[in-house]
Design an enzyme around this catalytic site. Sequence first.
Site, PDB file in Angstrom:
ATOM      1  N   SER A 127       0.827  -1.292   0.302  1.00 51.84           N
ATOM      2  CA  SER A 127       0.139  -0.043  -0.027  1.00 51.84           C
ATOM      3  C   SER A 127       0.719   0.905  -0.367  1.00 51.84           C
ATOM      4  O   SER A 127       2.003   1.207   0.379  1.00 51.84           O
ATOM      5  CB  SER A 127      -0.867   0.306   1.633  1.00 51.84           C
ATOM      6  OG  SER A 127      -1.752   0.920   1.588  1.00 51.84           O
ATOM      7  N   GLU A 129       0.270   3.423   1.750  1.00 50.09           N
ATOM      8  CA  GLU A 129       0.027   4.138   3.184  1.00 50.09           C
ATOM      9  C   GLU A 129       1.848   3.678   3.662  1.00 50.09           C
ATOM     10  O   GLU A 129       2.391   4.204   4.307  1.00 50.09           O
ATOM     11  CB  GLU A 129      -0.720   3.298   3.660  1.00 50.09           C
ATOM     12  CG  GLU A 129      -2.321   4.017   3.606  1.00 50.09           C
ATOM     13  CD  GLU A 129      -2.099   5.571   4.414  1.00 50.09           C
ATOM     14  OE1 GLU A 129      -2.078   5.686   5.225  1.00 50.09           O
ATOM     15  OE2 GLU A 129      -3.214   5.955   3.651  1.00 50.09           O
ATOM     16  N   TYR A 151      -2.150   0.606  10.644  1.00 51.82           N
ATOM     17  CA  TYR A 151      -1.590  -0.043   9.463  1.00 51.82           C
ATOM     18  C   TYR A 151      -0.248  -0.338   8.491  1.00 51.82           C
ATOM     19  O   TYR A 151      -0.177  -0.798   7.837  1.00 51.82           O
ATOM     20  CB  TYR A 151      -2.711   0.191   8.524  1.00 51.82           C
ATOM     21  CG  TYR A 151      -3.529   0.089   7.404  1.00 51.82           C
ATOM     22  CD1 TYR A 151      -3.780  -1.102   6.536  1.00 51.82           C
ATOM     23  CD2 TYR A 151      -2.517   0.652   5.860  1.00 51.82           C
ATOM     24  CE1 TYR A 151      -3.694  -1.464   5.556  1.00 51.82           C
ATOM     25  CE2 TYR A 151      -2.808   0.804   4.798  1.00 51.82           C
ATOM     26  CZ  TYR A 151      -3.425  -0.870   4.402  1.00 51.82           C
ATOM     27  OH  TYR A 151      -4.192  -1.434   3.454  1.00 51.82           O
TER      28      TYR A 151
HETATM   29  P1  NAP Z   1     -11.997  -4.477   1.753  1.00 52.13           P
HETATM   30  O1  NAP Z   1     -12.139  -4.183   1.084  1.00 52.13           O
HETATM   31  O2  NAP Z   1     -11.315  -3.349   3.101  1.00 52.13           O
HETATM   32  O3  NAP Z   1     -11.079  -6.101   1.652  1.00 52.13           O
HETATM   33  C1  NAP Z   1     -10.179  -6.670   3.211  1.00 52.13           C
HETATM   34  C2  NAP Z   1     -11.201  -7.877   2.787  1.00 52.13           C
HETATM   35  O4  NAP Z   1     -10.354  -8.274   4.037  1.00 52.13           O
HETATM   36  C3  NAP Z   1     -12.235  -9.051   3.608  1.00 52.13           C
HETATM   37  O5  NAP Z   1     -12.791  -9.329   2.562  1.00 52.13           O
HETATM   38  C4  NAP Z   1     -11.826  -9.119   4.701  1.00 52.13           C
HETATM   39  O6  NAP Z   1     -13.219 -10.215   5.213  1.00 52.13           O
HETATM   40  C5  NAP Z   1     -10.475  -9.669   5.058  1.00 52.13           C
HETATM   41  N1  NAP Z   1      -9.955 -10.119   5.853  1.00 52.13           N
HETATM   42  C6  NAP Z   1      -9.968  -9.266   7.035  1.00 52.13           C
HETATM   43  N2  NAP Z   1      -9.584 -10.293   7.886  1.00 52.13           N
HETATM   44  C7  NAP Z   1      -9.063 -11.730   8.044  1.00 52.13           C
HETATM   45  C8  NAP Z   1      -9.017 -12.729   8.286  1.00 52.13           C
HETATM   46  N3  NAP Z   1      -8.359 -12.556   9.359  1.00 52.13           N
HETATM   47  N4  NAP Z   1      -8.829 -13.451   7.552  1.00 52.13           N
HETATM   48  C9  NAP Z   1      -8.473 -13.409   5.929  1.00 52.13           C
HETATM   49  N5  NAP Z   1      -9.520 -12.844   5.703  1.00 52.13           N
HETATM   50  C10 NAP Z   1      -9.542 -11.326   6.489  1.00 52.13           C
HETATM   51  O7  NAP Z   1     -10.201  -4.128   1.433  1.00 52.13           O
HETATM   52  P2  NAP Z   1     -10.264  -3.827  -0.308  1.00 52.13           P
HETATM   53  O8  NAP Z   1     -10.509  -2.428  -0.308  1.00 52.13           O
HETATM   54  O9  NAP Z   1     -10.363  -4.872  -1.358  1.00 52.13           O
HETATM   55  O10 NAP Z   1      -8.188  -4.416  -0.542  1.00 52.13           O
HETATM   56  C11 NAP Z   1      -7.445  -5.388  -0.426  1.00 52.13           C
HETATM   57  C12 NAP Z   1      -6.028  -5.106   0.127  1.00 52.13           C
HETATM   58  O11 NAP Z   1      -5.384  -3.976  -1.022  1.00 52.13           O
HETATM   59  C13 NAP Z   1      -6.176  -5.321   1.576  1.00 52.13           C
HETATM   60  O12 NAP Z   1      -4.762  -5.807   1.194  1.00 52.13           O
HETATM   61  C14 NAP Z   1      -5.905  -4.346   1.404  1.00 52.13           C
HETATM   62  O13 NAP Z   1      -5.376  -3.420   2.470  1.00 52.13           O
HETATM   63  C15 NAP Z   1      -5.081  -3.046   0.074  1.00 52.13           C
HETATM   64  N6  NAP Z   1      -4.913  -1.883  -0.224  1.00 52.13           N
HETATM   65  C16 NAP Z   1      -6.592  -1.263  -1.106  1.00 52.13           C
HETATM   66  C17 NAP Z   1      -6.603  -0.136  -1.150  1.00 52.13           C
HETATM   67  C18 NAP Z   1      -7.307   0.294  -1.640  1.00 52.13           C
HETATM   68  O14 NAP Z   1      -7.675   1.075  -1.867  1.00 52.13           O
HETATM   69  N7  NAP Z   1      -8.541   0.200  -1.951  1.00 52.13           N
HETATM   70  C19 NAP Z   1      -4.908   0.598  -1.745  1.00 52.13           C
HETATM   71  C20 NAP Z   1      -3.540   0.105  -1.055  1.00 52.13           C
HETATM   72  C21 NAP Z   1      -3.566  -1.648  -0.869  1.00 52.13           C
HETATM   73  P3  NAP Z   1     -14.694  -9.863   5.467  1.00 52.13           P
HETATM   74  O15 NAP Z   1     -15.804  -9.452   4.425  1.00 52.13           O
HETATM   75  O16 NAP Z   1     -14.422 -11.116   6.021  1.00 52.13           O
HETATM   76  O17 NAP Z   1     -14.355  -9.166   7.110  1.00 52.13           O
END
Ligand code: NAP
Length: 327
Positions: A127, A129, A151
């Site tokens: 990320s 971040e 984070y």
């Molecule tokens: P998100 O919508 O918040 O999804 C997070 C996912 O992680 C959910 O499916 C959640 O499952 C799962 N999760 C949480 N705790 C868990 C555990 N203990 N075991 C297994 N799964 C777990 O995030 P996103 O926006 O799709 O982002 C995807 C990834 O990219 C993340 O790692 C995020 O940090 C990273 N990222 C995102 C962005 C962005 O702008 N979107 C930018 C940079 C990096 P539940 O639904 O069951 O809680």
Amino acid sequence: MPRAFITGITGQDGQHLAEFLHAKGYEVFGLVKGQNNPRMVQMRDEFPYVEPVPGDLADLPSLVKALEFAQPDEVYNLGAISFVAVSFNQAELTANITGLGVLRMLEAIRMVGGAKNNPIRLYQASSSEMFGKVRETPQTELTPFHPRSPYGCAKVFGHDIVVNYRESYDLFACSGILFNHEGPRRGLEFVTRKVTNSVARIKLGLQQEIVLGNLDSKRDWGYAGDYVKAMWLMLQQDQPDDYVVATGQTNSIEDLVALAFAEVGIENWRDYVRQDPKFFRPAEVDLLIGDSSKARIQLGWKPEVDFASLIKMMVAHDLRFEGDKIR
Ligand code: NAP
């Protein structure tokens, strides 16, 4: 048929990626945590082609079993505690899932391995971040990290351990340093979706105001549908590597709010917005803006959806989403 295993399948990126890989002919498996995950119902309805696999990033044996079951060619580790504000309140949980979860996945991959001539390839969701209090602008793959939240710290660990395992054990493991990416599937807790959803609700007479934190914060915002393509491209290369994925454009929260209100024909948006210090971060990141030249040149990737089109898409979605509830 290639096989992909996605953690974070119920999240924004997991859904976009599942759709993208299915269209490419992949068999898609998704890790689902909890004994009665409420998002499973929506997943079964919208993505009937995804095979759910139980497990948790806090539980190494469950990851090993999941990989043994799915026998994937590619693993996309998107699962995380991903909301910066939550990470300040639940720092230990964030370190465990967002940080140590990556180590567990690497260990599971080492144990299960995959076919000898076709070892499992890993994509790790790093990320912007991680750059936090930035050392240079724009940020590249070589910019030093200075995270400003639990984070960000957990993501730095995840990033570094991927590099370490790649160098130590010759794993095909890549990290995508993705800048913010949004869309109609973004969780309502994230500021872009909070704004577009609240604007739709205000337009429909369901809400009076939006309460926000720092309106001056700026971000490099892209469209999630574009960004999952970069994840896949990284795993199709001859050599594993890390890439910054970003638009290179930056906008403030104020720009976002003004654009979203303009979409519903409201110009005097300040009358509907209140600021509350409780939404300010204890430590704010500086100007995050990514230089994705490496991804553009080596992967042939570029963003297709610009910021204005993204906000338009999200507001239109939220008008339908909220409108359906009252019809
Ligand atoms: P998100 O919508 O918040 O999804 C997070 C996912 O992680 C959910 O499916 C959640 O499952 C799962 N999760 C949480 N705790 C868990 C555990 N203990 N075991 C297994 N799964 C777990 O995030 P996103 O926006 O799709 O982002 C995807 C990834 O990219 C993340 O790692 C995020 O940090 C990273 N990222 C995102 C962005 C962005 O702008 N979107 C930018 C940079 C990096 P539940 O639904 O069951 O809680």
